[in-house]
Write a protein that holds these residues in place. Sequence first.
Motif, PDB file in Angstrom:
ATOM      1  N   ALA A 243      23.183  17.681  51.864  1.00 25.96           N
ATOM      2  CA  ALA A 243      23.193  17.343  50.503  1.00 25.96           C
ATOM      3  C   ALA A 243      22.638  18.198  49.432  1.00 25.96           C
ATOM      4  N   VAL A 244      21.260  18.633  49.919  1.00 30.46           N
ATOM      5  CA  VAL A 244      20.495  19.322  49.047  1.00 30.46           C
ATOM      6  C   VAL A 244      20.652  21.090  49.404  1.00 30.46           C
TER       7      VAL A 244
ATOM      8  N   PHE B  39      27.471  18.560  29.863  1.00 31.30           N
ATOM      9  CA  PHE B  39      26.220  18.429  30.230  1.00 31.30           C
ATOM     10  C   PHE B  39      25.980  17.255  31.366  1.00 31.30           C
ATOM     11  N   LEU B  40      27.032  16.456  31.646  1.00 28.59           N
ATOM     12  CA  LEU B  40      26.847  15.589  32.894  1.00 28.59           C
ATOM     13  C   LEU B  40      27.084  16.241  34.090  1.00 28.59           C
TER      14      LEU B  40
ATOM     15  N   ILE C  47      26.558  16.319  41.958  1.00 28.47           N
ATOM     16  CA  ILE C  47      25.634  16.028  43.035  1.00 28.47           C
ATOM     17  C   ILE C  47      26.106  14.718  43.596  1.00 28.47           C
TER      18      ILE C  47
ATOM     19  N   ALA D 261      26.751  14.218  47.637  1.00 31.82           N
ATOM     20  CA  ALA D 261      25.768  13.254  48.372  1.00 31.82           C
ATOM     21  C   ALA D 261      26.801  12.134  48.987  1.00 31.82           C
TER      22      ALA D 261
ATOM     23  N   LEU E 291      26.102  22.702  46.222  1.00 33.03           N
ATOM     24  CA  LEU E 291      26.303  22.704  44.816  1.00 33.03           C
ATOM     25  C   LEU E 291      26.487  23.806  44.165  1.00 33.03           C
ATOM     26  N   GLY E 292      25.937  25.058  44.622  1.00 38.07           N
ATOM     27  CA  GLY E 292      26.544  26.316  44.108  1.00 38.07           C
ATOM     28  C   GLY E 292      27.729  26.660  44.095  1.00 38.07           C
TER      29      GLY E 292
ATOM     30  N   PHE F 156      26.154  18.124  36.137  1.00 37.74           N
ATOM     31  CA  PHE F 156      25.137  18.336  37.418  1.00 37.74           C
ATOM     32  C   PHE F 156      25.117  17.113  38.252  1.00 37.74           C
ATOM     33  N   ILE F 157      24.726  15.953  37.412  1.00 34.92           N
ATOM     34  CA  ILE F 157      24.849  14.603  38.189  1.00 34.92           C
ATOM     35  C   ILE F 157      25.929  14.259  38.661  1.00 34.92           C
TER      36      ILE F 157
ATOM     37  N   CYS G  80      21.909  24.477  48.715  1.00 33.17           N
ATOM     38  CA  CYS G  80      22.350  24.805  47.331  1.00 33.17           C
ATOM     39  C   CYS G  80      23.354  25.537  47.353  1.00 33.17           C
TER      40      CYS G  80
ATOM     41  N   LEU H 157      29.179  24.883  41.417  1.00 29.75           N
ATOM     42  CA  LEU H 157      28.689  25.332  39.900  1.00 29.75           C
ATOM     43  C   LEU H 157      29.506  26.552  39.541  1.00 29.75           C
ATOM     44  N   PHE H 158      29.589  27.635  40.678  1.00 26.99           N
ATOM     45  CA  PHE H 158      30.267  28.799  40.452  1.00 26.99           C
ATOM     46  C   PHE H 158      31.486  28.602  40.097  1.00 26.99           C
TER      47      PHE H 158
END
Lengths: 238, 215
Positions: free
Chosen positions: A122-123, A82-83, A89, A93, A128-129, A85-86, A125, A132-133
């Motif tokens: 940094a933002v 669950f951590l 990112i 960043a 980050l995508g 994402f943080i 997508c 995540l993928f």
Amino acid sequence: MEYIELFFKSIFIDNMVFATFLGMCSYLAVSKKVSTAVGLGAAVVFVMLITVPLNWLLDQYILQPGALKWLGAEYADYDLSFLSFILFIATIATMVQLVEIIVEKFSPSLYNSLGIFLPLIAVNCAILGGSLFMQSREIPTLGLATVYGVGSGIGWFLAILAIAAIREKIRYSNVPPALRGLGITFIITGLMAIGFMSFGGMLTGGDEEGAKEEKTVKVETPEADNVKELANNTKEIN
Amino acid sequence: MALLSKKDTKLITDPLLDNNPITIQVLGICSALAITAQLKASIVMALSVMAVLAIGNVVISLMRNIIPSKIRIIVQLVVVAALVIIVDQVLKAFSYELSKTLSVFVGLIITNCIIMGRFEAFALANGPWKSFLDGIGNAAGYGLILVIVGFFRELLGSGTLLGFKVLGDPIEKTGLYALGYENNGFMLLSPMALIVVGIIIWVQRSRNEALIEDH
């Protein structure tokens, strides 16, 4: 073979922009001129080249259920996913901050033309995508994760380059006033995405697909060289 | 309305039409397109973004005087990431199927440009109550486009709305299907989302000529 397959898959079939719609914000905002598009695209490829393998390591050794086994047997049943994402990112960043410092130091003109969009990587997508993928598709090795990162980055580069070139030309066309700018860009992107769907058969087809694949390799080489050059440059910088 | 002054109401209504985050400010496109094949997913996504944006705006606005401007992006990312983790866990707990459909796109709320854009443009310069209203307004504008796109894609693509077969049953040939109507499966594919948004922009700008760009 596995590597080449994943490379082409991430560039064409799972193209960040056309298949999953990631990184659309900067894709639409920075695609008015080819030169800025190239700069931003290169920055994205570079950031993805670093962050995807880094996040793969984080995922493998910290986040997955049971990943903390190397700390000792009593940590074996921890599940920190669950951590993700943080942590992802935060990695991204930090890396973006680093790229920003490097670009500001060595190419002030590029820095000025990218303006506000560099911190916004940094933002983006797409980046980050990508991580995540990488996690949700369970990519097995570090090498493959690197290839996936570079491939997705190049796919995004290709997309923004193409739309920037089209937008430079479309300025001279007679577009209905209400569609000018954003509207027509959306529709063109939709049509390009339909075109990219045809790549879906590239890796599943039989022998006759081989010729087509080789052709795309040829088209791709200059891009790949750029990336190598960029990687070499940044090595020197570091 | 004693609760909302005229200015406050404007904060909510402006982003719905003339300053819509998606069609005018060009923020938050990614998630808008990828998950709109079903109306239900669009609504859940819109609500998640609204929760994150409204709460995040208040938090950032409360902290705006103590955040050093050099590291503000990282601070903002941490705030959003924490809120998104909560939303993600709630979705997993109460609606597991839907959270599978949305897959990574819940996580991608973190990098949804609407959120960072509103933090930068509004919450860093305004008080908590105004920021809260701005968050609600912008998320509603975003949700409006999502719901419109989701509505057309689900209706034309699979002939259902929220899972109800509003056009009749395609296999038993009832309702419209008895007249030879066919679903347009193309609407379910991702490129059509872009084209639908393009058409929305076209309609909007034809009605309000002030929004037309130069080229």
